[in-house]
Design a protein around this motif. Structure first.
Motif, PDB file in Angstrom:
ATOM      1  N   GLN A  13      47.707 -48.490  22.603  1.00  0.00           N
ATOM      2  CA  GLN A  13      47.127 -46.463  23.269  1.00  0.00           C
ATOM      3  C   GLN A  13      45.922 -45.645  22.629  1.00  0.00           C
ATOM      4  O   GLN A  13      44.745 -46.268  22.051  1.00  0.00           O
ATOM      5  CB  GLN A  13      48.455 -45.881  21.893  1.00  0.00           C
ATOM      6  CG  GLN A  13      49.454 -45.964  22.477  1.00  0.00           C
ATOM      7  CD  GLN A  13      50.697 -46.029  20.927  1.00  0.00           C
ATOM      8  OE1 GLN A  13      50.198 -45.484  20.016  1.00  0.00           O
ATOM      9  NE2 GLN A  13      51.812 -45.460  21.886  1.00  0.00           N
ATOM     10  N   ALA A  14      45.739 -44.564  23.409  1.00  0.00           N
ATOM     11  CA  ALA A  14      44.340 -43.843  23.415  1.00  0.00           C
ATOM     12  C   ALA A  14      44.039 -43.937  22.066  1.00  0.00           C
ATOM     13  O   ALA A  14      45.101 -43.292  21.347  1.00  0.00           O
ATOM     14  CB  ALA A  14      44.657 -42.642  23.577  1.00  0.00           C
ATOM     15  N   GLN A  39      36.428 -52.871  36.054  1.00  0.00           N
ATOM     16  CA  GLN A  39      36.818 -52.575  37.750  1.00  0.00           C
ATOM     17  C   GLN A  39      38.084 -51.666  37.651  1.00  0.00           C
ATOM     18  O   GLN A  39      38.466 -52.548  37.171  1.00  0.00           O
ATOM     19  CB  GLN A  39      36.477 -53.366  39.147  1.00  0.00           C
ATOM     20  CG  GLN A  39      37.280 -52.677  40.119  1.00  0.00           C
ATOM     21  CD  GLN A  39      36.540 -54.002  41.370  1.00  0.00           C
ATOM     22  OE1 GLN A  39      36.153 -54.575  41.162  1.00  0.00           O
ATOM     23  NE2 GLN A  39      36.392 -53.789  41.891  1.00  0.00           N
ATOM     24  N   ALA A  40      38.044 -50.207  37.568  1.00  0.00           N
ATOM     25  CA  ALA A  40      39.421 -49.968  38.024  1.00  0.00           C
ATOM     26  C   ALA A  40      40.345 -49.973  39.139  1.00  0.00           C
ATOM     27  O   ALA A  40      39.403 -49.839  40.237  1.00  0.00           O
ATOM     28  CB  ALA A  40      39.313 -47.971  37.454  1.00  0.00           C
ATOM     29  N   LYS A  87      40.134 -44.183  25.686  1.00  0.00           N
ATOM     30  CA  LYS A  87      40.893 -43.289  26.651  1.00  0.00           C
ATOM     31  C   LYS A  87      41.249 -44.076  27.167  1.00  0.00           C
ATOM     32  O   LYS A  87      41.160 -44.888  27.907  1.00  0.00           O
ATOM     33  CB  LYS A  87      39.183 -42.214  26.984  1.00  0.00           C
ATOM     34  CG  LYS A  87      38.958 -41.796  26.193  1.00  0.00           C
ATOM     35  CD  LYS A  87      38.018 -41.376  25.973  1.00  0.00           C
ATOM     36  CE  LYS A  87      36.483 -40.504  25.545  1.00  0.00           C
ATOM     37  NZ  LYS A  87      35.704 -39.696  25.943  1.00  0.00           N
ATOM     38  N   PRO A  88      42.887 -43.246  28.278  1.00  0.00           N
ATOM     39  CA  PRO A  88      42.696 -43.822  29.542  1.00  0.00           C
ATOM     40  C   PRO A  88      42.119 -44.161  30.077  1.00  0.00           C
ATOM     41  O   PRO A  88      42.035 -45.028  31.620  1.00  0.00           O
ATOM     42  CB  PRO A  88      44.492 -42.281  29.621  1.00  0.00           C
ATOM     43  CG  PRO A  88      44.247 -41.925  28.339  1.00  0.00           C
ATOM     44  CD  PRO A  88      43.383 -42.110  27.925  1.00  0.00           C
ATOM     45  N   VAL A 118      41.929 -54.114  30.341  1.00  0.00           N
ATOM     46  CA  VAL A 118      42.322 -54.086  29.458  1.00  0.00           C
ATOM     47  C   VAL A 118      43.167 -52.312  29.899  1.00  0.00           C
ATOM     48  O   VAL A 118      43.025 -51.540  30.921  1.00  0.00           O
ATOM     49  CB  VAL A 118      41.111 -53.144  28.713  1.00  0.00           C
ATOM     50  CG1 VAL A 118      40.904 -51.834  27.905  1.00  0.00           C
ATOM     51  CG2 VAL A 118      40.300 -54.390  27.614  1.00  0.00           C
ATOM     52  N   THR A 119      44.318 -51.890  29.354  1.00  0.00           N
ATOM     53  CA  THR A 119      44.905 -50.638  29.577  1.00  0.00           C
ATOM     54  C   THR A 119      45.103 -50.023  28.208  1.00  0.00           C
ATOM     55  O   THR A 119      45.753 -50.757  27.752  1.00  0.00           O
ATOM     56  CB  THR A 119      46.294 -51.247  30.001  1.00  0.00           C
ATOM     57  OG1 THR A 119      45.810 -52.034  30.669  1.00  0.00           O
ATOM     58  CG2 THR A 119      46.911 -50.108  31.182  1.00  0.00           C
ATOM     59  N   VAL A 120      44.975 -48.610  28.768  1.00  0.00           N
ATOM     60  CA  VAL A 120      44.726 -47.755  27.705  1.00  0.00           C
ATOM     61  C   VAL A 120      46.165 -46.891  28.103  1.00  0.00           C
ATOM     62  O   VAL A 120      45.988 -45.892  28.690  1.00  0.00           O
ATOM     63  CB  VAL A 120      43.594 -47.393  26.982  1.00  0.00           C
ATOM     64  CG1 VAL A 120      44.020 -45.902  26.361  1.00  0.00           C
ATOM     65  CG2 VAL A 120      43.046 -47.884  26.952  1.00  0.00           C
ATOM     66  N   SER A 121      46.651 -46.769  27.016  1.00  0.00           N
ATOM     67  CA  SER A 121      47.757 -45.892  27.476  1.00  0.00           C
ATOM     68  C   SER A 121      47.573 -44.036  26.852  1.00  0.00           C
ATOM     69  O   SER A 121      47.221 -43.756  25.684  1.00  0.00           O
ATOM     70  CB  SER A 121      49.824 -46.407  27.291  1.00  0.00           C
ATOM     71  OG  SER A 121      49.597 -46.439  25.867  1.00  0.00           O
ATOM     72  N   SER A 122      47.932 -43.738  27.547  1.00  0.00           N
ATOM     73  CA  SER A 122      47.998 -41.697  26.827  1.00  0.00           C
ATOM     74  C   SER A 122      49.047 -41.487  26.344  1.00  0.00           C
ATOM     75  O   SER A 122      50.405 -42.478  25.886  1.00  0.00           O
ATOM     76  CB  SER A 122      47.695 -41.138  28.260  1.00  0.00           C
ATOM     77  OG  SER A 122      48.908 -40.783  29.007  1.00  0.00           O
TER      78      SER A 122
END
Length: 122
Positions: A13-14, A39-40, A87-88, A118-122
């Motif tokens: 999470q953020a 790379q997004a 951060k997201p 790597v995934t950051v959820s808001s």
């Protein structure tokens, strides 16, 4: 030849922290400058941070300065990326890279890992 394998990615999470690692095998890791790129989706691979072969120099992208820390343990053939205050917009596939030149250009790096999400959820 050098083989690089990333580990430690995931969904957070953020505001959370996460550490990703890159284990090297093959040619002498301790002689290589190392870097992390990301790379997004829908974007080009971008520089995140670099560390010199002996760890005495580091160089961070402005977007992660003060939040991310790179380190290496040459005895363990491993480089680490500690990511704090995520951060997201940090969501991306993170790639470990090794090369003989130090800096932020992809062309400096001869060896690349397969990448880790790597995934950051808001």
């Amino acid at each position: 030849q050098v083989q690089l394998v990333e580990s430690g990615g995931g969904l957070v999470q953020a505001g959370d922290s996460l550490r990703v690692s890159c284990a090297a095998s093959g040619r002498s890791f301790s002689r290589l400058n190392m870097g992390w790129f990301r790379q997004a989706a829908g974007t080009e691979r971008a520089f995140v941070v670099a560390i010199s072969w002996n760890g005495d120099r580091t160089y961070y992208a402005d977007s992660v300065k003060g939040r991310f820390t790179i380190s290496r343990d040459n005895a363990k053939n491993t480089v680490y990326l500690q990511m704090n205050s995520l951060k997201p917009e940090d969501t991306a596939v993170y790639y470990c890279a090794g090369g003989e030149r130090f800096g932020d250009r992809r062309s400096y790096y001869n060896y690349w890992g397969q990448g880790i999400q790597v995934t950051v959820s808001s």
